[in-house]
Design a protein around this motif. Structure first.
Motif, PDB file in Angstrom:
ATOM      1  N   ASN A  73     -15.114   1.452  -2.365  1.00 38.52           N
ATOM      2  CA  ASN A  73     -14.549   0.219  -1.823  1.00 38.52           C
ATOM      3  C   ASN A  73     -15.296  -0.228  -0.575  1.00 38.52           C
ATOM      4  N   TRP A  74     -15.696   0.732   0.258  1.00 42.32           N
ATOM      5  CA  TRP A  74     -16.494   0.387   1.435  1.00 42.32           C
ATOM      6  C   TRP A  74     -17.821  -0.241   1.005  1.00 42.32           C
TER       7      TRP A  74
ATOM      8  N   MET B 244       0.839  -1.189   0.000  1.00 46.77           N
ATOM      9  CA  MET B 244       0.000   0.000   0.000  1.00 46.77           C
ATOM     10  C   MET B 244       0.882   1.249   0.000  1.00 46.77           C
TER      11      MET B 244
ATOM     12  N   LEU C  76      -8.364   6.963   2.076  1.00 52.08           N
ATOM     13  CA  LEU C  76      -8.900   5.613   1.902  1.00 52.08           C
ATOM     14  C   LEU C  76      -8.768   5.184   0.449  1.00 52.08           C
ATOM     15  N   GLU C  77      -8.035   4.125   0.226  1.00 56.15           N
ATOM     16  CA  GLU C  77      -7.842   3.593  -1.117  1.00 56.15           C
ATOM     17  C   GLU C  77      -9.190   3.178  -1.713  1.00 56.15           C
ATOM     18  N   GLY C  78      -9.526   3.730  -2.862  1.00 51.79           N
ATOM     19  CA  GLY C  78     -10.786   3.390  -3.522  1.00 51.79           C
ATOM     20  C   GLY C  78     -11.988   4.107  -2.960  1.00 51.79           C
TER      21      GLY C  78
ATOM     22  N   ALA D 113      -4.698   3.955   3.004  1.00 48.80           N
ATOM     23  CA  ALA D 113      -5.107   2.848   3.863  1.00 48.80           C
ATOM     24  C   ALA D 113      -6.258   2.104   3.197  1.00 48.80           C
ATOM     25  N   THR D 114      -6.503   0.888   3.641  1.00 49.50           N
ATOM     26  CA  THR D 114      -7.575   0.055   3.090  1.00 49.50           C
ATOM     27  C   THR D 114      -8.763   0.026   4.050  1.00 49.50           C
ATOM     28  N   VAL D 115      -9.875  -0.512   3.578  1.00 47.01           N
ATOM     29  CA  VAL D 115     -11.065  -0.665   4.413  1.00 47.01           C
ATOM     30  C   VAL D 115     -10.752  -1.510   5.643  1.00 47.01           C
TER      31      VAL D 115
ATOM     32  N   TYR E 106     -11.974  10.035   3.292  1.00 47.29           N
ATOM     33  CA  TYR E 106     -12.427   9.364   2.070  1.00 47.29           C
ATOM     34  C   TYR E 106     -13.407  10.251   1.315  1.00 47.29           C
TER      35      TYR E 106
ATOM     36  N   GLU F  19     -17.496  -3.769  -0.223  1.00 49.25           N
ATOM     37  CA  GLU F  19     -17.344  -4.754   0.856  1.00 49.25           C
ATOM     38  C   GLU F  19     -18.676  -5.077   1.513  1.00 49.25           C
TER      39      GLU F  19
ATOM     40  N   GLN G  70      -8.304  -1.437   7.462  1.00 52.40           N
ATOM     41  CA  GLN G  70      -7.528  -0.679   8.442  1.00 52.40           C
ATOM     42  C   GLN G  70      -8.326   0.439   9.108  1.00 52.40           C
TER      43      GLN G  70
END
Length: 348
Positions: free
Chosen positions: A123-124, A1, A117-119, A6-8, A92, A127, A10
């Motif tokens: 992205n959230w 990364m 937030l990546e995406g 950061a990703t969801v 985000y 998911e 995290q």
């Protein structure tokens, strides 16, 4: 990364989650716990979008950039002026692009370890949708059945107070599920926010223990229950409340007492039954509503609408209804509901 992203997965690592989207986007759905700090409000976003389409991307960025800078400066001075150096926020926007990127740049220039937030929100949301297709299959549901007026939702609440695992779909949907079910003090959430709230609730449950849930249709008011969940619930073991008519009628009069104060609203809701009941019947029910004769009105609704509907739907939708464990009740007052819940909890 990449550094600063950061990703969801995290989300829990951050002190604050900042939603940089417009207020209307935030109202539609958001990451739970996020605070709304739009870098463009709805009107500004529309202005920038129009300039982009009618003039050029450069002009849109030039005009929008000034708006973004002004809004971020205001958030810094009003919302974050007292945050310590160790404060670590995550920002985000819709897809992790320019709006959250601009916000993170300013925050990092101040000296905070801000991340993007990546995406973004997409992205959230991805998911949530993926998990809601899989999560329901982990649980064993105990489906609380019974005709309208059986106090099913109150029994679910009482079971929760006893420590049983419950999933209160009507609370999440802010609706009682029937034609009269709109709540006087709570608007229904958006479909996306309902699904987000449902996802968070399911994630908090223990798959090793049964989950009590009310027998629901696919729609609760205008909210749709996700397909994987409704199908899993319909496969569950059933527990049936067998309350006599008078107990149910007394409960309905108490539970819908607020409608008696607004006959016009009650009549408007009754009109939704125009395709199911004759005009003569509806006119009689409206006359009872205006006269405040709720006992007589709800009695007719039980006999001519709710009970016939229940008989058609329960046998068709719940595979194990014939094998349901039956819990009789001659009273559905607070004490009677508490006793019902205690017996159900003890029998599980």
């Amino acid at each position: 990364m990449k550094k600063g992203f950061a990703t969801v997965a995290q989300l829990s690592e951050f002190d604050e989650i900042i939603d940089a989207r417009s207020p209307s986007e935030f109202a539609d759905d958001r990451i739970p716990g996020a605070i709304s700090c739009p870098v463009l409000d709805d009107e500004q976003r529309a202005i920038v979008g129009t300039i982009y389409k009618q003039r050029s991307a450069f002009e849109a960025r030039r005009v929008g950039g000034a708006m973004v800078a002004e809004n971020i400066a205001r958030h810094l001075s009003e919302r974050f002026h007292d945050k310590p150096k160790e404060w670590r926020p995550l920002v985000y926007c819709w897809r992790g692009g320019q709006r959250s990127g601009a916000f993170v740049t300013w925050l990092r220039m101040v000296g905070w370890d801000a991340c993007q937030l990546e995406g973004g929100y997409k992205n959230w949301r991805r998911e949530v949708v993926a998990e809601m297709a899989e999560l329901p299959g982990r649980f064993s549901f105990r489906v609380v059945c019974g005709p309208t007026g059986s106090a099913k939702t109150r029994v679910i609440e009482a079971l929760a107070s006893l420590g049983a695992q419950t999933l209160d779909l009507e609370d999440l949907a802010a609706h009682k599920g029937s034609v009269l079910g709109a709540l006087p003090d709570r608007a229904q959430p958006t479909q996306k926010w309902f699904e987000t709230s449902l996802y968070i609730r399911l994630k908090a449950l223990d798959p090793g223990r049964p989950v009590f849930v009310e027998a629901e249709s696919r729609k609760i008011g205008r909210i749709h229950v996700p397909e994987a969940l409704i199908m899993r619930i319909r496969e569950g073991d059933c527990v049936l409340i067998d309350a006599d008519r008078e107990a149910r009628l007394d409960f309905l009069v108490r539970d819908y007492a607020y409608l008696g104060a607004d006959p016009a609203e009650l009549c408007a809701r009754l009109e939704h039954l125009s395709k199911l009941q004759s005009r003569e019947t509806l006119d009689r029910w409206k006359a009872l509503a205006h006269a405040g004769e709720l006992h007589a009105l709800y009695g007719e609704l039980i006999e001519l609408h709710y009970d016939p509907l229940y008989k058609r739907s329960q046998n068709r939708n719940f595979a194990r209804i014939e094998a349901a464990q039956v819990f009789s009740a001659d009273s559905l007052d607070d004490a009677g509901i508490a006793k019902l819940a205690q017996r159900m909890a003890s029998a599980t």
